[in-house]
Motif scaffolding. Structure first.
Motif, short mmCIF file in Angstrom:
data_model
loop_
_atom_site.label_atom_id
_atom_site.label_comp_id
_atom_site.label_asym_id
_atom_site.label_seq_id
_atom_site.Cartn_x
_atom_site.Cartn_y
_atom_site.Cartn_z
N LEU A 25 0.82 -1.21 0.00
CA LEU A 25 0.00 0.00 0.00
C LEU A 25 0.86 1.26 0.00
O LEU A 25 0.52 2.26 -0.63
CB LEU A 25 -0.93 -0.02 1.22
N GLY A 26 1.98 1.20 0.70
CA GLY A 26 2.82 2.38 0.84
C GLY A 26 3.27 2.97 -0.48
O GLY A 26 3.42 4.20 -0.61
N SER A 27 3.45 2.11 -1.49
CA SER A 27 3.89 2.61 -2.79
C SER A 27 2.82 3.43 -3.49
O SER A 27 3.11 4.14 -4.46
CB SER A 27 4.29 1.43 -3.68
N GLN A 28 1.58 3.33 -3.00
CA GLN A 28 0.47 4.09 -3.59
C GLN A 28 0.23 5.43 -2.89
O GLN A 28 -0.53 6.26 -3.38
CB GLN A 28 -0.82 3.27 -3.51
N MET A 29 0.86 5.62 -1.74
CA MET A 29 0.54 6.77 -0.91
C MET A 29 1.22 8.04 -1.40
O MET A 29 2.41 8.04 -1.76
CB MET A 29 0.93 6.52 0.54
N GLY A 30 0.46 9.14 -1.38
CA GLY A 30 1.00 10.46 -1.65
C GLY A 30 1.01 11.28 -0.38
O GLY A 30 1.34 10.79 0.70
N GLU A 31 0.58 12.52 -0.47
CA GLU A 31 0.58 13.43 0.67
C GLU A 31 -0.41 12.99 1.74
O GLU A 31 -1.56 12.64 1.43
CB GLU A 31 0.22 14.84 0.20
N GLU A 32 0.02 12.98 2.99
CA GLU A 32 -0.89 12.70 4.10
C GLU A 32 -1.71 13.96 4.39
O GLU A 32 -1.17 15.00 4.73
CB GLU A 32 -0.13 12.27 5.35
N ILE A 33 -3.03 13.84 4.26
CA ILE A 33 -3.93 14.98 4.50
C ILE A 33 -4.16 15.15 6.00
O ILE A 33 -4.03 16.25 6.54
CB ILE A 33 -5.26 14.77 3.75
N TYR A 34 -4.52 14.05 6.67
CA TYR A 34 -4.73 14.06 8.13
C TYR A 34 -4.01 12.86 8.73
O TYR A 34 -4.09 11.77 8.16
CB TYR A 34 -6.22 13.97 8.47
N PRO A 35 -3.37 12.97 9.86
CA PRO A 35 -3.12 14.21 10.61
C PRO A 35 -2.28 15.24 9.87
O PRO A 35 -2.33 16.42 10.17
CB PRO A 35 -2.38 13.72 11.85
N GLY A 36 -1.47 14.81 8.88
CA GLY A 36 -0.60 15.71 8.15
C GLY A 36 0.82 15.69 8.70
O GLY A 36 1.05 15.40 9.88
N ALA A 37 1.76 15.99 7.83
CA ALA A 37 3.17 15.89 8.20
C ALA A 37 3.54 16.78 9.38
O ALA A 37 4.47 16.47 10.14
CB ALA A 37 4.04 16.26 6.99
N ALA A 38 2.82 17.88 9.55
CA ALA A 38 3.14 18.81 10.65
C ALA A 38 2.80 18.24 12.02
O ALA A 38 3.29 18.72 13.04
CB ALA A 38 2.41 20.14 10.44
N ILE A 39 1.95 17.21 12.06
CA ILE A 39 1.57 16.59 13.33
C ILE A 39 2.62 15.54 13.64
O ILE A 39 2.50 14.37 13.25
CB ILE A 39 0.16 15.98 13.26
N ASP A 40 3.67 15.98 14.34
CA ASP A 40 4.85 15.13 14.50
C ASP A 40 5.29 14.95 15.94
O ASP A 40 6.41 14.48 16.20
CB ASP A 40 6.01 15.68 13.66
N ASP A 41 4.45 15.33 16.90
CA ASP A 41 4.79 15.03 18.29
C ASP A 41 3.50 14.76 19.07
O ASP A 41 2.39 14.92 18.55
CB ASP A 41 5.63 16.14 18.93
N ASP A 42 3.65 14.37 20.31
CA ASP A 42 2.52 13.91 21.12
C ASP A 42 1.50 15.02 21.36
O ASP A 42 0.29 14.79 21.24
CB ASP A 42 3.04 13.39 22.46
N ASP A 43 1.96 16.23 21.67
CA ASP A 43 1.03 17.33 21.93
C ASP A 43 0.24 17.70 20.69
O ASP A 43 -0.96 17.98 20.76
CB ASP A 43 1.79 18.55 22.46
N LYS A 44 0.89 17.72 19.54
CA LYS A 44 0.20 18.04 18.31
C LYS A 44 -0.83 16.97 17.95
O LYS A 44 -1.91 17.28 17.45
CB LYS A 44 1.21 18.22 17.17
N LEU A 45 -0.49 15.71 18.22
CA LEU A 45 -1.43 14.63 17.95
C LEU A 45 -2.64 14.73 18.87
O LEU A 45 -3.78 14.51 18.43
CB LEU A 45 -0.74 13.28 18.14
#
Length: 530
Positions: free
Chosen positions: A435-455
């Motif tokens: 499946l990973g080879s089909q994936m493009g941009e993550e919409i949600y949570p999104g790349a900016a959600i990268d730590d526990d507080d943001k999640l």
């Protein structure tokens, strides 16, 4: 005033079963009242029509919750079925019973003697006609047709393989000896058509001892000397009554049944007094113990156009799907969208799977109401046994007003922790091959959600119901329980509640099949004494 032995309020998953099973005895007269229409719109019959039913007032109550203090004070959208078949007419058609340990817990720990796994399995089997599975755990010849997806999307199969890459074994039967694993869901469909409780139990049934009245909004249960004697309802501009010589049975679900009890004077006396409702029975737990599966999604664009989408290419695919469906009931319109999923233990020490995933080969946000024009996938995750508890209450004595719905989501800190673990696991699922080879941009949570507080913040902004409210008319053997183990309402006579509201606690999975099982079991209890 019409008169029947049994008056059933609510033509949903439980009500259709009860009306069918009780009227099989030609010595009993049965009346079924349903607030919505009996007519089955195309969107109810065609599985992919769920896109329409999700926001259609002709088939959906379109409830909203009270602002949720732990979810940025959002008023959550709660779709519930308002049509013959109830929520089984608008749901995702996923056939899951839950884990056998859930029912053993009901019996051993929650006072529901007679509801252990070995007690309920015969009723699951009696209701079921499984097209593929014929072992001792499955039924054939029952009214509810259960089958594999007719035309699964190739990305659903890729999801199962991606789970295997994450050491989550394939499971061809989530209702078998082992729930844990990943696979394609079995569905309540027949020949490419939805098989709701109405389709299964009442469609085409014509019996002189059964009367079905649609567009009939129950306004109160009538009592005389502490006994339920009938139901008042509105149909059009008329207020009518129907007499119940034996019993009134409420089957309106976890929202409507407690509301009708309270409007009728059965509930917390202090709350009812605030609205000037005469007290028939002071039952403080009516409306309490509300539980639901809160859900959070990982959503990603894809680099290919294999899935469904609100794009020009998706429209062209849709036109082809219409032709395929009309010709032989195959193709995209047979999809429930949530074709695949998984049951996972979020930590190794968990004794049971505590997370459930629904994989959709489509970008979905806010119950499909926010249409993002992109090809992609959505991976829903819910905590199967949340510890938070909410309630159903009244906002008015007007029976036409919606009730107060307060799920009190994320009140217990363990529930947030489970969703965080589930989101991390879900991200790993989508990134794994193939499946990973089909994936493009993550919409949600999104790349900016990268730590526990943001999640944490993301979950509070975006979590939604996955449509499994239960518990508001709790069954049990203790005096505080709303109903006893045969679903008879304590404190009054001649009244039962038979629907998902009687579950003492959530089961580990989708709640439609268990609700049908409850109605099958109680129909036997009633027929045994009728």
């Amino acid at each position: 005033m019409a008169s029947f032995d049994y008056v059933i309020v609510g033509g949903g998953s439980a009500g259709c079963v009860l009306a069918s099973r009780l009227s099989e005895n030609d010595k009993l007269s049965v009346c079924l009242l349903e607030a919505g229409p009996a007519k089955q719109d195309w969107s109810v019959n065609v599985p992919a029509g769920i896109i329409k039913t999700m926001k259609d007032p002709n088939s959906n109550w379109l409830f909203r919750t009270a602002p949720q203090k732990n979810l940025e004070n959002r008023e959550m959208f709660w779709p519930r079925g308002r049509v013959m078949g109830g929520s089984s007419a608008i749901n995702g058609m996923v056939y899951i019973r839950g884990h056998r340990a859930d029912y053993d817990r009901w019996s051993a720990e929650e006072g529901c003697t007679g509801w252990a796994w070995d007690d309920v399995l015969p009723y699951f089997r009696r209701s079921e006609n499984n097209e593929r599975l014929t072992d001792d755990l499955h039924g054939t010849g029952g009214p509810l047709n259960v089958c594999d997806p007719r035309s699964p999307n190739p990305m659903s199969e890729m999801y199962v393989r991606a789970c295997e890459a994450n050491q989550i074994a394939e499971n061809p039967d989530f209702n078998g000896d082992r729930q844990e694993g990943a696979g394609l869901y079995q569905l309540t469909q027949k020949d490419g058509r939805r098989c709701s409780a109405y389709h299964a139990y009442l469609e085409g049934v014509s019996r002189p001892n059964l009367e079905v009245i649609d567009m009939a909004r129950a306004t109160r249960v009538l009592f005389a000397d502490g006994r339920a004697t009938g139901v008042e309802y509105r149909r059009g501009d008329q207020t009518l009554t129907v007499e119940a010589k034996a019993e009134v049975i409420l089957a309106g679900g976890a929202v409507n049944s407690p509301q009708l009890l309270m409007l009728s004077g059965v509930g917390p006396a202090a709350e009812l007094g605030q609205f000037g409702i005469d007290i028939v029975a002071d039952r403080p737990e009516v409306g309490q113990n509300l539980q639901d599966h809160l859900d959070v999604s990982v959503v990603s664009k894809t680099t290919t156009a294999l899935g469904f989408a609100f794009t020009m290419k998706g429209l062209m695919m849709g036109l082809g799907a219409v032709r395929a469906y009309r010709k032989n009931r195959t193709g995209m319109l047979t999809s429930n969208f949530a074709e695949a999923g998984a049951f996972v233990r979020s930590t190794p020490e968990k004794p049971l799977p505590d997370l459930q995933y629904h994989f959709l080969p489509v970008v979905s946000d806010q119950h499909g109401q926010n249409r993002i024009k992109a090809h992609g996938v959505t991976l829903h995750c819910c905590d199967l046994r949340p510890k938070s508890r909410g309630r159903i209450g009244l906002v008015s004595a007007d029976p036409m007003a919606d009730p107060l719905i307060d799920p009190n989501y994320l009140d217990h800190p363990d529930d947030m922790a489970a969703l965080k673990r589930g989101t991390a696991i879900g991200r790993n699922m989508l990134s794994a091959a193939p499946l990973g080879s089909q994936m493009g941009e993550e919409i949600y949570p999104g790349a900016a959600i990268d730590d526990d507080d943001k999640l944490d913040g993301f979950i509070r902004r975006k979590a939604e119901t996955i449509y499994h409210p239960v518990g508001t008319c709790r069954m049990g053997s203790d005096d505080a329980a709303v109903v006893d183990t045969e679903c008879r309402v304590r404190g009054v006579e001649g009244l039962r509640v038979v629907d998902a509201s009687v579950m003492p606690s959530l089961i580990g999975g989708n709640t439609n099949a268990p609700t049908i099982m409850i109605a099958e079991k109680i129909s036997d209890a009633i027929r045994g004494t009728a």
